[in-house]
Design a protein around this motif. Structure first.
Motif, short mmCIF file in Angstrom:
data_model
loop_
_atom_site.label_atom_id
_atom_site.label_comp_id
_atom_site.label_asym_id
_atom_site.label_seq_id
_atom_site.Cartn_x
_atom_site.Cartn_y
_atom_site.Cartn_z
N LEU A 70 0.86 -1.18 0.00
CA LEU A 70 0.00 0.00 0.00
C LEU A 70 0.90 1.23 0.00
CD1 LEU A 70 -2.75 -0.95 2.63
CD2 LEU A 70 -2.91 -1.03 0.13
N TRP A 71 0.69 2.08 -0.99
CA TRP A 71 1.52 3.29 -1.11
C TRP A 71 0.73 4.49 -0.62
CZ3 TRP A 71 1.81 6.77 -5.87
CH2 TRP A 71 2.71 7.83 -5.64
N VAL A 72 1.24 5.13 0.43
CA VAL A 72 0.62 6.34 0.99
C VAL A 72 1.50 7.51 0.59
CG1 VAL A 72 -0.15 7.50 3.09
CG2 VAL A 72 -0.33 5.00 2.90
N GLY A 73 1.18 8.12 -0.56
CA GLY A 73 2.00 9.22 -1.05
C GLY A 73 1.96 10.43 -0.14
N ASP A 74 0.81 10.69 0.46
CA ASP A 74 0.66 11.82 1.39
C ASP A 74 -0.34 11.38 2.46
OD1 ASP A 74 0.16 14.10 2.82
OD2 ASP A 74 -0.20 15.37 1.07
N PRO A 75 0.08 11.22 3.72
CA PRO A 75 -0.83 10.72 4.76
C PRO A 75 -1.98 11.68 5.07
CG PRO A 75 1.26 11.40 5.73
CD PRO A 75 1.44 11.44 4.24
N CYS A 76 -1.86 12.95 4.67
CA CYS A 76 -2.98 13.87 4.88
C CYS A 76 -4.07 13.65 3.82
CB CYS A 76 -2.51 15.32 4.83
SG CYS A 76 -1.44 15.75 6.23
N GLY A 77 -3.68 13.22 2.64
CA GLY A 77 -4.63 12.81 1.63
C GLY A 77 -5.30 13.94 0.89
N ILE A 78 -6.14 13.53 -0.06
CA ILE A 78 -6.90 14.45 -0.90
C ILE A 78 -8.23 13.81 -1.21
CG2 ILE A 78 -5.89 13.50 -3.03
CD1 ILE A 78 -5.95 16.36 -4.18
N VAL A 79 -9.30 14.60 -1.23
CA VAL A 79 -10.62 14.06 -1.55
C VAL A 79 -10.70 13.91 -3.07
CG1 VAL A 79 -13.10 14.44 -1.44
CG2 VAL A 79 -11.63 15.14 0.48
N TRP A 80 -11.00 12.69 -3.50
CA TRP A 80 -10.90 12.39 -4.94
C TRP A 80 -11.98 11.39 -5.33
CZ3 TRP A 80 -8.42 7.76 -7.27
CH2 TRP A 80 -8.29 7.86 -8.66
N GLY A 81 -12.60 11.64 -6.48
CA GLY A 81 -13.55 10.71 -7.05
C GLY A 81 -12.86 9.89 -8.13
N ALA A 541 -17.48 2.67 -4.64
CA ALA A 541 -16.01 2.59 -4.65
C ALA A 541 -15.40 3.69 -5.51
CB ALA A 541 -15.57 1.22 -5.16
N GLY A 542 -16.12 4.14 -6.54
CA GLY A 542 -15.56 5.17 -7.40
C GLY A 542 -15.96 6.58 -7.01
N GLY A 543 -16.71 6.73 -5.93
CA GLY A 543 -17.18 8.04 -5.51
C GLY A 543 -16.12 8.83 -4.76
N PRO A 544 -16.48 10.04 -4.31
CA PRO A 544 -15.52 10.87 -3.58
C PRO A 544 -15.13 10.23 -2.24
CG PRO A 544 -17.41 12.15 -4.34
CD PRO A 544 -17.77 10.71 -4.53
N MET A 545 -13.86 10.10 -2.02
CA MET A 545 -13.32 9.58 -0.77
C MET A 545 -12.00 10.26 -0.48
SD MET A 545 -13.95 5.46 -0.71
CE MET A 545 -15.56 4.71 -0.99
N LEU A 546 -11.54 10.13 0.74
CA LEU A 546 -10.21 10.63 1.09
C LEU A 546 -9.19 9.63 0.57
CD1 LEU A 546 -8.53 12.77 2.64
CD2 LEU A 546 -8.60 11.20 4.59
N GLN A 547 -8.39 10.04 -0.41
CA GLN A 547 -7.35 9.17 -0.96
C GLN A 547 -6.02 9.58 -0.34
OE1 GLN A 547 -8.59 6.87 -3.02
NE2 GLN A 547 -6.65 5.74 -3.06
N LEU A 548 -5.28 8.62 0.18
CA LEU A 548 -4.05 8.94 0.92
C LEU A 548 -2.88 9.10 -0.04
CD1 LEU A 548 -4.48 6.67 4.07
CD2 LEU A 548 -5.34 8.97 3.61
N CYS A 549 -2.95 10.17 -0.80
CA CYS A 549 -1.86 10.51 -1.72
C CYS A 549 -1.89 12.02 -1.95
CB CYS A 549 -2.01 9.76 -3.05
SG CYS A 549 -3.47 10.24 -4.00
N GLY A 550 -0.88 12.53 -2.64
CA GLY A 550 -0.86 13.94 -2.94
C GLY A 550 -1.51 14.24 -4.28
N ASP A 551 -1.66 15.52 -4.57
CA ASP A 551 -2.32 15.95 -5.81
C ASP A 551 -1.59 15.40 -7.03
OD1 ASP A 551 -3.88 17.20 -7.64
OD2 ASP A 551 -3.10 19.21 -7.29
#
Length: 606
Positions: A70-81, A541-551
């Motif tokens: 599991l790759w966590v590019g940014d632990p603060c994350g970004i909301v992404w659909g 699964a494809g909806g808006p969620m907090l994704q643990l990565c950077g922009d």
């Protein structure tokens, strides 16, 4: 269980079937020796790697399709659909602690590893929509303080509940009931005390018969014979009374030769049925466990046990040593030892014979002598039962109850102190992480009273568990061993319970608890009625969620998504969607999303 190996802190010192390896991306790139050690161990069945930071580079040990990363590019994350590609800023807080806590749950660990097995090259970016179910620190601190007050409350006298309905020994030993069966005669036929009693009774009967045989023309020797019989009856009565007094003074049930002494004097010493050590302790245990099951406070239970100890304690036959003198006073014996002569005036004898005879009979006090004799025998029988035949049983009940009260006092003080420490730990801590929805947290906060009820009930169940080893020691009369290891058992259980509350939550019953007072109501009101929980479990699964990565990391992700839906097993049932992974933890519910990386996004040496 899941063993965590954080390569940012050191090398592995413990291996398990499930290994969660955590490292930043720079450290992971150089972790070939450590990973070889983990992957090559026969103790390890499954390995899940969490890589924190940008520019994912894998060591040779993770090349190929068998890796689970599991790759966590940014632990603060970004909301992404994942379907629309739309993105928005995430919360300014690290999600790393929550992610690692989720992955240390065996059920989620296995589910995530299983999904990664289906993803090409076994590498994905995690994201989620999760509801937190942890009690916020302020509420938990308040509950800990209030439960500590329950355990620290002073001893309160008063009824503690129904108690064991079939109890026989304790009611008898405390004087609240009579023996269910007549105890039988205390005097052994033909024994010393029986002989003294029968001799006195016979002397009184002989004096009475001699008096009945007197006639108007009876001679002076006939009247003198009556006086002699009365005097003999007085001596026999005095001898029996003195023997009873000596027995009351000399017999001590605590002495080993008590049975021999009583046998020597012809006193029955068999213990009545239902009064042996095992039966006494069984009733005490039922008393204690009934009170705990009825959620009575430790202070009230301790007061009850101390009352039992006081009421059942033998006072010893010496306490009754003055009673024979009251039943058969010296003035009565003086009358019998020097009886009044029959009136010698002829006129009185001639004219008032019958009246004079009746007055003389009263003056000789044979009736009071017989009453005194029977009273002495009754007192001897009562003391023989209460202080001799039941003496050891009463002492055992008293010592056992007092020992239990002391043990309860010790553990209640220890629990109260630990809860006060927990209160201090929680005070001032932050609430749920801002990366999570908090509706359940709010619902738990609104039900602090129910939380207090559940935690108090759990700890009272723990009290019953802590006392388990004590019952055998009490049966054997080894009172000093009741406290052996008690502090250690209390501390270990409280340590486990603290971990349980932190990782599984209050709605999951701990192993030592036997009751579920209010727990199911809490689950229904907090979890099953939560709209946020329902939406999180059903989130597309494809909806808006907090994704643990950077922009900039989004460009490395495929617009595909795999979902792992999970919730605490305590809330199983209801209207949950199919395929939910039920976890031991009671802290989180929702959907964990795994998004595969584009081909070539990972530097794996290929």
């Amino acid at each position: 269980m899941v063993e965590v190996l954080d390569l940012r802190k050191g090398a592995p010192d413990r291996l398990a079937a499930r290994m969660l390896v955590v490292a930043d991306t720079d450290r992971l790139a150089t972790a070939q020796p450590e990973l070889q050690q983990v992957l090559g161990s026969r103790m390890v069945r499954s390995v899940l790697v969490v890589a924190m930071g940008p520019d994912l580079r894998l060591p040779p040990a993770l090349y190929g399709e068998t890796r689970r990363v599991l790759w966590v590019g940014d632990p603060c994350g970004i909301v992404w659909g994942a379907e629309t590609g739309e993105a928005a800023s995430g919360p300014d807080a690290s999600a790393e602690p929550v992610l690692l806590e989720l992955l240390t749950q065996p059920e989620l660990f296995d589910a995530v590893a299983g999904v990664l097995r289906e993803i090409p090259f076994g590498t994905a970016s995690p994201g989620w929509r999760i509801v937190a179910g942890r009690v916020d620190p302020a509420t938990l601190a308040q509950v800990f303080r209030e439960v500590a007050e329950v355990f620290a409350a002073p001893h309160q006298a008063g009824p503690i509940g129904s108690g064991p309905s079939a109890a026989v020994a304790l009611p008898v030993l405390t004087g609240a009931a009579e023996l269910p069966a007549a105890p039988g005669d205390a005097l052994v036929p033909g024994g010393r005390m029986d002989t003294l009693y029968r001799r006195a009774a016979a002397r009184i009967d002989e004096a009475d018969r001699s008096l009945d045989a007197l006639r108007y023309f009876s001679t002076a020797p006939d009247r003198a014979a009556v006086l002699a019989e009365v005097t003999a009856a007085g001596r026999a009565l005095a001898e029996f009374r003195d023997a009873v007094v000596r027995l009351f003074q000399e017999i001590d049930p605590a002495e080993e030769d008590t049975a021999d002494k009583l046998a020597e004097h012809g006193i029955t010493y068999t213990v009545p049925p239902g009064m042996n050590d095992h039966e006494i302790v069984a009733e005490l245990r039922a008393e204690v466990e009934t009170a705990l099951a009825e959620r009575r406070s430790p202070g009230r239970l301790i007061a009850r046990l101390l009352a039992l100890a006081d009421q059942s304690a033998p006072i010893g036959s010496a306490a009754f040593v003055l009673d024979p003198g009251q039943i058969c006073p010296d003035v009565l014996l003086d009358v019998l030892h020097e009886p009044e002569s029959f009136p010698e005036r002829p006129l009185a004898r001639w004219i008032l014979w019958r009246r004079s005879l009746l007055r003389w009979r009263a003056a000789l006090a044979l009736g009071p002598a017989r009453t005194a004799l029977e009273g002495l025998r009754a007192k001897l029988g009562a003391v023989a039962v209460s202080e001799w035949r039941l003496g050891r049983a009463r002492a055992h009940a008293s010592d056992s109850a007092r020992t239990l009260a002391g043990a309860l006092d010790e553990l209640a003080e220890r629990v109260a102190g630990t809860l006060a420490h927990w209160n201090a730990q929680e005070t001032g801590h932050l609430g749920a992480a801002p990366v999570l929805a908090e509706e359940v947290v709010v619902r738990l906060r609104d039900r602090a009273g129910r939380l207090r009820e559940i935690i108090t009930g759990d700890l009272l169940d723990a009290v019953a568990r802590w006392l388990e080893p004590a019952w055998l020691s009490l049966e054997q009369g080894v009172y000093r061993e009741v406290g052996d290891g008690l502090a250690g058992r209390v501390d270990e259980t409280l340590r486990q319970y603290r971990h349980h509350l932190a990782h599984r939550g209050v709605q999951e019953r701990p192993d030592f608890a036997t009751g579920d007072t209010g727990r199911q109501d809490l689950i229904d009101a907090v979890w099953r009625q939560s709209q946020q929980v329902d939406r999180a479990l059903r989130a597309p699964a494809g909806g808006p969620m907090l994704q643990l990565c950077g922009d900039r990391d989004l460009a490395l992700l495929l617009h595909q998504a795999h979902a792992v839906r999970f919730a605490p097993r305590a809330v199983r049932g209801g209207n949950a969607p199919p395929g939910v992974v039920w976890t031991e933890s009671g802290q989180y519910a929702g959907t964990l999303r795994l998004v595969p990386l584009r081909p070539g996004a990972v530097d794996d040496g290929v």
